[in-house]
Design an enzyme around this catalytic site. Structure first.
Site, short mmCIF file in Angstrom:
data_model
loop_
_atom_site.label_atom_id
_atom_site.label_comp_id
_atom_site.label_asym_id
_atom_site.label_seq_id
_atom_site.Cartn_x
_atom_site.Cartn_y
_atom_site.Cartn_z
N ARG A 35 57.95 -31.85 -30.61
CA ARG A 35 58.55 -32.43 -29.94
C ARG A 35 59.01 -33.48 -30.60
NH1 ARG A 35 56.09 -35.66 -26.64
NH2 ARG A 35 57.22 -35.59 -24.90
N PRO A 46 37.43 -23.52 -31.68
CA PRO A 46 36.42 -24.46 -30.76
C PRO A 46 35.85 -25.51 -32.04
CG PRO A 46 35.59 -22.28 -30.16
CD PRO A 46 36.55 -22.00 -31.05
N GLU A 62 34.65 -12.82 -30.90
CA GLU A 62 33.69 -13.60 -31.29
C GLU A 62 34.47 -15.03 -32.14
OE1 GLU A 62 30.90 -14.70 -29.83
OE2 GLU A 62 31.40 -13.25 -28.56
N ASP A 90 55.81 -42.48 -25.08
CA ASP A 90 54.66 -41.65 -24.86
C ASP A 90 53.35 -42.38 -25.17
OD1 ASP A 90 56.08 -39.56 -23.81
OD2 ASP A 90 55.96 -38.11 -25.68
N1 SAM Z 1 32.40 -17.99 -30.58
C1 SAM Z 1 33.36 -18.35 -30.86
C2 SAM Z 1 32.69 -19.87 -30.79
O1 SAM Z 1 31.65 -20.35 -30.25
O2 SAM Z 1 32.74 -20.93 -31.47
C3 SAM Z 1 34.80 -18.33 -29.75
C4 SAM Z 1 35.45 -17.62 -30.16
S1 SAM Z 1 36.80 -17.72 -28.84
C5 SAM Z 1 36.43 -16.71 -27.49
C6 SAM Z 1 38.02 -16.59 -29.73
C7 SAM Z 1 39.28 -17.36 -30.60
O3 SAM Z 1 40.01 -18.13 -29.32
C8 SAM Z 1 38.94 -18.26 -31.19
O4 SAM Z 1 38.63 -17.78 -32.47
C9 SAM Z 1 40.20 -19.24 -31.14
O5 SAM Z 1 41.38 -18.71 -32.04
C10 SAM Z 1 39.96 -19.58 -29.79
N2 SAM Z 1 40.22 -20.45 -29.46
C11 SAM Z 1 39.30 -20.67 -28.29
N3 SAM Z 1 38.70 -21.83 -28.15
C12 SAM Z 1 39.45 -22.66 -28.33
C13 SAM Z 1 39.95 -23.80 -27.95
N4 SAM Z 1 38.73 -24.71 -27.51
N5 SAM Z 1 40.43 -24.77 -30.05
C14 SAM Z 1 41.21 -23.98 -30.71
N6 SAM Z 1 41.28 -22.55 -30.26
C15 SAM Z 1 40.19 -21.78 -29.44
#
Ligand code: SAM
Length: 215
Positions: free
Chosen positions: A122, A57, A84, A137
């Protein structure tokens, strides 16, 4: 094209194939250990000109332009997090492309990886039945897609716009462009501000403004 799923546990060396551990400094949750990821990336990417992506994220926002960029790479490796997230040294060592699919937090990187893959695949020539499908698109030309209709011509007293039944290709093209502009202006004015508009686009936007004034 080939998609291969790798299990991070296959790159852990202890008896229980552990890939996570408690965070230094304390606090909630578990952190993905660096060694299995570093080893997995080294073994999978060997001599393949890989573009490495960490789903997080905290990454750059995923959008159509990023999909267009990714489709140019011969080999992608998408690393999914859990818990995490990753030990920071994964980033330090690998300097990956970091991608987020939006400002919200999911449990793991699997869904984000599928989103990135679907949007990218795609765009590979031949994947869609009709090559024009992707061309028009939403976001491909920085605009939202125009409204689409199919049969029947009337449903619940709602008619398909007459122009679409006219068979006049030039009128249809112009109508679609105008409706794409109208929709983008109403729903995503931020996109319109970034779009490279033609003379015709400006004329059509003028018409839309006039219609609003007289409507
Ligand atoms: N503690 C992290 C933070 O706040 O940045 C969040 C970890 S999340 C619970 C676990 C995993 O889900 C991340 O390491 C990532 O690979 C994935 N993930 C969760 N949300 C995401 C998003 N919006 N975009 C991309 N990957 C995401």
């Amino acid at each position: 094209m080939e998609i291969v799923v790798h299990d991070l546990r296959a790159f852990a060396h202890d008896r229980h194939a552990i890939v996570d551990d408690r965070p230094y400094g304390g606090g909630a949750g578990m952190v993905l250990k660096p060694e299995p990821i570093l080893e997995a990336v080294a073994r999978i990417t060997q001599g393949r000109g890989t573009h490495l992506i960490l789903l997080t994220p905290q990454g750059r926002p995923f959008e159509q332009a990023v999909a267009r960029e990714l489709v140019e790479h011969p080999h992608l490796l998408l690393v999914c997090g859990r818990y995490e997230g990753f030990d920071e040294r994964v980033r330090e060592r690998l300097c990956p492309d970091e991608i987020s699919i939006g400002d919200y937090v999911l449990t793991g990187g699997e869904l984000p990886a599928l989103v990135v893959l679907d949007a990218t695949i795609r765009l590979i020539p031949g994947v869609l039945g009709d090559t024009d499908s992707a061309r028009y698109d939403s976001f491909m030309e920085a605009l939202l897609d125009f409204p689409q209709y199919t049969r029947p011509p009337v449903v619940d007293k709602l008619s398909v716009p007459e122009v679409l039944l006219s068979g006049d290709h030039e009128r249809i093209r112009r109508w679609r462009r105008k409706e794409a502009l109208r929709r983008t202006k109403t729903r995503r004015p931020d996109l319109l501000r970034r779009a490279e508009l033609t003379e015709e686009d400006r004329r059509l936007l003028g018409e839309i403004e006039e219609e609003k004034g007289s409507g």
